[in-house]
Design an enzyme around this catalytic site. Sequence first.
Site, PDB file in Angstrom:
ATOM      1  N   ILE A 157      -5.667  -6.361   0.255  1.00  0.00           N
ATOM      2  CA  ILE A 157      -6.350  -5.334  -0.512  1.00  0.00           C
ATOM      3  C   ILE A 157      -6.931  -5.987  -1.764  1.00  0.00           C
ATOM      4  O   ILE A 157      -6.249  -6.766  -2.431  1.00  0.00           O
ATOM      5  CB  ILE A 157      -5.401  -4.165  -0.881  1.00  0.00           C
ATOM      6  N   THR A 160      -8.675  -5.603  -7.746  1.00  0.00           N
ATOM      7  CA  THR A 160      -8.384  -6.087  -9.089  1.00  0.00           C
ATOM      8  C   THR A 160      -9.316  -7.241  -9.438  1.00  0.00           C
ATOM      9  O   THR A 160      -9.537  -8.128  -8.618  1.00  0.00           O
ATOM     10  CB  THR A 160      -6.924  -6.564  -9.202  1.00  0.00           C
ATOM     11  N   GLU A 269       1.902   3.316  -2.198  1.00  0.00           N
ATOM     12  CA  GLU A 269       2.050   2.018  -2.861  1.00  0.00           C
ATOM     13  C   GLU A 269       3.095   2.074  -3.964  1.00  0.00           C
ATOM     14  O   GLU A 269       3.990   1.223  -4.046  1.00  0.00           O
ATOM     15  CB  GLU A 269       0.696   1.581  -3.440  1.00  0.00           C
TER      16      GLU A 269
END
Length: 430
Positions: A157, A160, A269
Amino acid sequence: MTAPVPFSEPSWLMGLPSAYYTDSHRNFQKAIRPFIQQHLLDHAMEWDKAGTVPEHVFHDFAQAHMLIPALPAPLPIDWLRRLGISELAGGLKVEDFDYLHALIYSDEMARAGVVGPSASLTTGFAFGVPPILKFGSAPLQEKVLPDLLTGRKRCCIAITEPDAGSDVANITTTAVRSDCGKITNGIWSDYSSMAVRTGPPGSGAAGLSMMVVPLKNHPGVTMRRLNVAGAASSGTTYIELDDVKVPAENLIGTGGLGMRYIMTNFNHERLALAVNATRQARVALSAAFEYVMKREAFGAPLMNQPVVRHRLAKAGGRLESQWAWVEQFAYQMTRMKKDDADRELGGMTGLLKAQAGIVFRECADTAVLLFGGNGLTRSGQGELVEMLYREVLAVRIPGGSEDVLLDLAVRQLVRLYQAKTKALQAKAKI
């Protein structure tokens, strides 16, 4: 033979009654513990020191269907059955998997205390695959899910960036029709579920989309490992994208809805992160408890000193309160529709994750102080608690840093309160 060390296990695994767990949950826990112990936990310290986990471990877990429980509940039943996966460990049917099974899985995976090795296996699977499952087009799913769900290929993923951090809405990686980021598991990944800007600069969340971006050996993609202070073996990666060509059909869902797609996985998450951190706190505190029972100073065990018992009591109370909250969240998520849970629990799940980091800090501090000089050594009796102490910030920052989540929780509670008040007032006027 001795009894379990106090604080070393949740109360339901210490023989105490619980209203949450059924025979299905107990059978699942008993089935997965030996596998996880043999294939992961027995080597976790060694692998974390080395900074990497052997590639075969991921495939061992995949072949045993032991990555599937990292996905959010409910599981993608139709897809799993198509791939020949109808049961998980303990005879658990995939359609019966719920968030208490997910809690048990996350807790068992973190029992070594250091979570880098487990994160190297599950982070991309848990957070990179769900957006494709939930929002990917049928052709995109057919293209990537068979390999991802069976572990033949890996996903990460990517939400960021160095200049954005927790401010996902203001990432600058841009996708233009014809994309640099800090990403966990990236170094091993074939694909990334990546947030990209498709709207103009300054468009914030409304300008974000998500795409499946190929990584390994793909032209324009450069990846290098980042050395980090905690979870060293998790594979945190710096990825540079230079005019990378990605098929338009790799867009996940609808353009401009990327932030919404990212947010739908936050409860999953942050609950997983909270479970991990609470188990790390448990490992630290139980290690300290065991140590002061046998360690002598001034002619008596350290446990005989009131100040030692006081430290254990304070940290232990916070630890068990945190675990009770974690269990409550998992239970609520098994009983609520996803849209309701996202709305009602979203802010509080952020607070749960932030509080888990705070409790972990307290327990790690307590452990190092009670170990004394041994708690400062990277070998010998204090090796584990010293390592755990360095893991604390690796919990308090990823997944939304602590201060951001504390503020987010209250802001969302205010919005929820205002919306409910408005609805009640409108109803009263009818």
